[in-house]
Design an enzyme around this catalytic site. Structure first.
Site, short mmCIF file in Angstrom:
data_model
loop_
_atom_site.label_atom_id
_atom_site.label_comp_id
_atom_site.label_asym_id
_atom_site.label_seq_id
_atom_site.Cartn_x
_atom_site.Cartn_y
_atom_site.Cartn_z
N CYS A 81 -5.45 2.96 -5.27
CA CYS A 81 -4.70 2.21 -4.42
C CYS A 81 -4.82 2.51 -2.83
O CYS A 81 -4.96 1.76 -1.99
CB CYS A 81 -3.24 2.25 -4.72
SG CYS A 81 -2.41 3.61 -4.70
N HIS A 131 2.26 4.60 -4.75
CA HIS A 131 1.44 3.37 -4.75
C HIS A 131 1.70 2.67 -3.45
O HIS A 131 2.51 2.80 -2.69
CB HIS A 131 1.66 2.49 -5.84
CG HIS A 131 0.93 1.37 -6.11
ND1 HIS A 131 -0.54 1.62 -6.56
CD2 HIS A 131 0.97 0.09 -5.83
CE1 HIS A 131 -0.98 0.14 -6.82
NE2 HIS A 131 -0.24 -0.55 -6.14
N HIS A 143 -3.58 -5.31 -3.74
CA HIS A 143 -3.71 -4.08 -4.11
C HIS A 143 -4.47 -3.43 -5.29
O HIS A 143 -4.91 -4.40 -6.16
CB HIS A 143 -2.22 -3.27 -4.40
CG HIS A 143 -1.45 -3.85 -5.71
ND1 HIS A 143 -0.79 -3.04 -6.53
CD2 HIS A 143 -1.18 -5.20 -5.77
CE1 HIS A 143 -0.38 -3.95 -7.07
NE2 HIS A 143 -0.78 -5.41 -7.10
#
Length: 169
Positions: A81, A131, A143
């Site tokens: 990510c 994240h 993402h």
């Protein structure tokens, strides 16, 4: 390939690999004078920021369906990510730290009511960020999600973000 719990091999001459995305996505380009976004920044920087974020989002969309690789930073061979957000922003001349928690510390906080495309959404537990994703507008993010789904588009509030951060003012 496994068939009935037995591992078998198939020649690549007989295999065709395809990817099916969950759904088609259409992104409208933001105009520089759109209502709620025009209040922040001054004239020319607002339209310049809008132009950059439109290009940034279009660039990020090219990598939909690519692999998630923990610790990876390659948009084509696999990324996690924060590697994804780092490389997308890097393409436009912005230098972000490597990890999602460091990126959260690097960005300027914005409220949920002031979110705009290009902002980063940070998720995790408590105050611990684990994240990061790029907001693309219309309540959606792009993402590098996980090993199973790779780079994809999700609803921005599928989890409650710990922080929403701005890189491009």
């Amino acid at each position: 390939v496994k068939i009935d719990r037995e591992r078998v091999f198939v020649s690549k001459d007989f295999v065709e690999v395809t990817y099916n995305l969950d759904r088609a996505v259409s992104i409208k380009q933001q105009s520089s004078g759109s209502g709620k976004n025009s209040g922040s920044g001054s004239g020319s920087s607002g339209s310049s920021g809008s132009s950059v974020t439109s290009s940034l989002i279009n660039y990020a969309m090219q990598f939909l369906g690519n692999r998630y690789v923990y610790g990876g930073t390659s948009l084509t061979n696999g990324t996690d990510c924060s590697g994804f957000t780092m490389r997308i922003y890097e393409h436009f001349g912005y230098s972000l730290p490597r990890t999602s928690s460091a990126q959260a510390g690097y960005t300027t906080s914005v409220s949920r009511s002031n979110v705009r495309p290009g902002d980063l959404f940070f998720y995790g537990n408590g105050s611990s960020v684990s994240h990061v994703a790029i907001y693309i507008g219309n309540g959606q993010i792009i993402h590098a999600s996980n090993e199973r789904t790779g780079i994809k588009i999700s609803y921005a509030y599928y989890r409650t973000p710990i922080k929403i951060g701005r890189v491009i003012n």
